[in-house]
Design a protein around this motif. Structure first.
Motif, mmCIF file in Angstrom:
data_model
loop_
_atom_site.group_PDB
_atom_site.id
_atom_site.type_symbol
_atom_site.label_atom_id
_atom_site.label_comp_id
_atom_site.label_asym_id
_atom_site.label_seq_id
_atom_site.Cartn_x
_atom_site.Cartn_y
_atom_site.Cartn_z
ATOM 1 N N GLN A 133 0.826 -1.208 0.000
ATOM 2 C CA GLN A 133 0.000 0.000 0.000
ATOM 3 C C GLN A 133 0.860 1.258 0.000
ATOM 4 O O GLN A 133 0.552 2.219 -0.702
ATOM 5 N N LYS A 134 1.924 1.261 0.794
ATOM 6 C CA LYS A 134 2.753 2.454 0.961
ATOM 7 C C LYS A 134 3.711 2.705 -0.202
ATOM 8 O O LYS A 134 3.935 3.854 -0.573
ATOM 9 N N PHE A 135 4.293 1.628 -0.733
ATOM 10 C CA PHE A 135 5.438 1.805 -1.618
ATOM 11 C C PHE A 135 5.241 1.375 -3.067
ATOM 12 O O PHE A 135 6.060 1.735 -3.907
ATOM 13 N N TRP A 136 4.208 0.632 -3.370
ATOM 14 C CA TRP A 136 4.017 0.192 -4.746
ATOM 15 C C TRP A 136 3.090 1.160 -5.474
ATOM 16 O O TRP A 136 2.092 1.634 -4.909
ATOM 17 N N ALA A 137 3.412 1.410 -6.718
ATOM 18 C CA ALA A 137 2.568 2.254 -7.568
ATOM 19 C C ALA A 137 1.227 1.568 -7.794
ATOM 20 O O ALA A 137 1.125 0.332 -7.746
ATOM 21 N N ARG A 138 0.215 2.376 -8.049
ATOM 22 C CA ARG A 138 -1.129 1.840 -8.303
ATOM 23 C C ARG A 138 -1.106 0.774 -9.410
ATOM 24 O O ARG A 138 -1.747 -0.272 -9.297
ATOM 25 N N SER A 139 -0.329 1.025 -10.468
ATOM 26 C CA SER A 139 -0.266 0.071 -11.582
ATOM 27 C C SER A 139 0.368 -1.252 -11.158
ATOM 28 O O SER A 139 -0.069 -2.322 -11.602
ATOM 29 N N MET A 140 1.362 -1.197 -10.287
ATOM 30 C CA MET A 140 2.005 -2.422 -9.802
ATOM 31 C C MET A 140 1.028 -3.238 -8.966
ATOM 32 O O MET A 140 0.950 -4.463 -9.098
ATOM 33 N N LYS A 141 0.277 -2.543 -8.103
ATOM 34 C CA LYS A 141 -0.712 -3.229 -7.271
ATOM 35 C C LYS A 141 -1.778 -3.873 -8.143
ATOM 36 O O LYS A 141 -2.162 -5.032 -7.910
ATOM 37 N N ALA A 142 -2.232 -3.155 -9.157
ATOM 38 C CA ALA A 142 -3.249 -3.709 -10.057
ATOM 39 C C ALA A 142 -2.726 -4.949 -10.781
ATOM 40 O O ALA A 142 -3.444 -5.948 -10.920
ATOM 41 N N GLN A 143 -1.486 -4.913 -11.210
ATOM 42 C CA GLN A 143 -0.901 -6.037 -11.944
ATOM 43 C C GLN A 143 -0.754 -7.271 -11.063
ATOM 44 O O GLN A 143 -1.055 -8.387 -11.500
ATOM 45 N N ILE A 144 -0.336 -7.090 -9.822
ATOM 46 C CA ILE A 144 -0.157 -8.265 -8.954
ATOM 47 C C ILE A 144 -1.511 -8.823 -8.537
ATOM 48 O O ILE A 144 -1.673 -10.047 -8.402
ATOM 49 N N ILE A 145 -2.514 -7.971 -8.380
ATOM 50 C CA ILE A 145 -3.867 -8.450 -8.098
ATOM 51 C C ILE A 145 -4.415 -9.216 -9.299
ATOM 52 O O ILE A 145 -5.017 -10.286 -9.131
ATOM 53 N N ASP A 146 -4.208 -8.699 -10.497
ATOM 54 C CA ASP A 146 -4.642 -9.411 -11.711
ATOM 55 C C ASP A 146 -3.973 -10.777 -11.796
ATOM 56 O O ASP A 146 -4.599 -11.756 -12.188
ATOM 57 N N TYR A 147 -2.693 -10.828 -11.446
ATOM 58 C CA TYR A 147 -1.984 -12.105 -11.466
ATOM 59 C C TYR A 147 -2.594 -13.081 -10.464
ATOM 60 O O TYR A 147 -2.806 -14.251 -10.781
ATOM 61 N N LEU A 148 -2.898 -12.603 -9.267
ATOM 62 C CA LEU A 148 -3.531 -13.459 -8.266
ATOM 63 C C LEU A 148 -4.855 -14.006 -8.802
ATOM 64 O O LEU A 148 -5.148 -15.186 -8.649
ATOM 65 N N ASP A 149 -5.637 -13.147 -9.455
ATOM 66 C CA ASP A 149 -6.938 -13.554 -9.984
ATOM 67 C C ASP A 149 -6.815 -14.555 -11.127
ATOM 68 O O ASP A 149 -7.673 -15.426 -11.281
ATOM 69 N N SER A 150 -5.759 -14.442 -11.928
ATOM 70 C CA SER A 150 -5.628 -15.306 -13.104
ATOM 71 C C SER A 150 -4.896 -16.611 -12.817
ATOM 72 O O SER A 150 -5.144 -17.613 -13.466
ATOM 73 N N ASP A 151 -3.984 -16.599 -11.853
ATOM 74 C CA ASP A 151 -3.180 -17.785 -11.582
ATOM 75 C C ASP A 151 -2.680 -17.754 -10.143
ATOM 76 O O ASP A 151 -3.155 -18.486 -9.298
ATOM 77 N N GLY A 152 -1.709 -16.911 -9.880
ATOM 78 C CA GLY A 152 -1.186 -16.741 -8.541
ATOM 79 C C GLY A 152 -0.330 -17.870 -8.016
ATOM 80 O O GLY A 152 0.101 -17.850 -6.869
ATOM 81 N N SER A 153 -0.048 -18.845 -8.864
ATOM 82 C CA SER A 153 0.630 -20.056 -8.395
ATOM 83 C C SER A 153 2.069 -19.834 -7.939
ATOM 84 O O SER A 153 2.589 -20.622 -7.157
ATOM 85 N N GLU A 154 2.704 -18.774 -8.408
ATOM 86 C CA GLU A 154 4.096 -18.532 -8.021
ATOM 87 C C GLU A 154 4.223 -17.669 -6.772
ATOM 88 O O GLU A 154 5.342 -17.410 -6.318
ATOM 89 N N LEU A 155 3.110 -17.251 -6.200
ATOM 90 C CA LEU A 155 3.157 -16.464 -4.973
ATOM 91 C C LEU A 155 3.298 -17.390 -3.774
ATOM 92 O O LEU A 155 2.629 -18.421 -3.699
ATOM 93 N N SER A 156 4.142 -16.996 -2.841
ATOM 94 C CA SER A 156 4.259 -17.755 -1.604
ATOM 95 C C SER A 156 2.951 -17.622 -0.828
ATOM 96 O O SER A 156 2.150 -16.714 -1.105
ATOM 97 N N PRO A 157 2.712 -18.501 0.145
ATOM 98 C CA PRO A 157 1.469 -18.379 0.918
ATOM 99 C C PRO A 157 1.287 -17.010 1.581
ATOM 100 O O PRO A 157 0.187 -16.455 1.559
ATOM 101 N N VAL A 158 2.353 -16.448 2.134
ATOM 102 C CA VAL A 158 2.254 -15.128 2.756
ATOM 103 C C VAL A 158 1.969 -14.063 1.698
ATOM 104 O O VAL A 158 1.114 -13.190 1.885
ATOM 105 N N ALA A 159 2.675 -14.123 0.581
ATOM 106 C CA ALA A 159 2.456 -13.155 -0.496
ATOM 107 C C ALA A 159 1.040 -13.267 -1.044
ATOM 108 O O ALA A 159 0.383 -12.256 -1.299
ATOM 109 N N ARG A 160 0.557 -14.484 -1.210
ATOM 110 C CA ARG A 160 -0.805 -14.703 -1.722
ATOM 111 C C ARG A 160 -1.834 -14.069 -0.778
ATOM 112 O O ARG A 160 -2.752 -13.377 -1.222
ATOM 113 N N GLU A 161 -1.673 -14.289 0.512
ATOM 114 C CA GLU A 161 -2.598 -13.717 1.493
ATOM 115 C C GLU A 161 -2.517 -12.194 1.484
ATOM 116 O O GLU A 161 -3.544 -11.505 1.558
ATOM 117 N N ALA A 162 -1.314 -11.655 1.367
ATOM 118 C CA ALA A 162 -1.135 -10.202 1.356
ATOM 119 C C ALA A 162 -1.798 -9.570 0.133
ATOM 120 O O ALA A 162 -2.471 -8.546 0.247
#
Length: 76
Positions: A36-65
């Motif tokens: 929330q503090k340090f990532w640009a809005r576009s970066m946050k949107a991209q990682i959320i899109d990745y979680l929605d489409s696959d997310g398989s490479e995210l660690s459990p903590v990263a996935r929850e975050a």
């Protein structure tokens, strides 16, 4: 976004998650706060899109975050 850019975001969020200590929920909250503090809005949107489409490479903590980040963005 290129695959290389996405891989970089995945790597970064996993590294941030790996550097957190404590239980998974606490660590995930710290990662969410960092994103929330340090990532640009576009970066946050991209990682959320990745979680929605696959997310398989995210660690459990990263996935929850990222899921928490998504919920916060939807609430605002």
């Amino acid at each position: 976004m290129s695959d290389q850019q996405l891989q970089h975001l995945i790597h970064m969020v996993n590294q941030i998650a790996a550097n957190q200590h404590g239980d998974q929920a606490t660590a995930a909250q710290r990662v969410t706060t960092h994103l929330q503090k340090f990532w640009a809005r576009s970066m946050k949107a991209q990682i959320i899109d990745y979680l929605d489409s696959d997310g398989s490479e995210l660690s459990p903590v990263a996935r929850e975050a990222v899921a928490d980040l998504k919920r916060l963005r939807q609430a605002n």
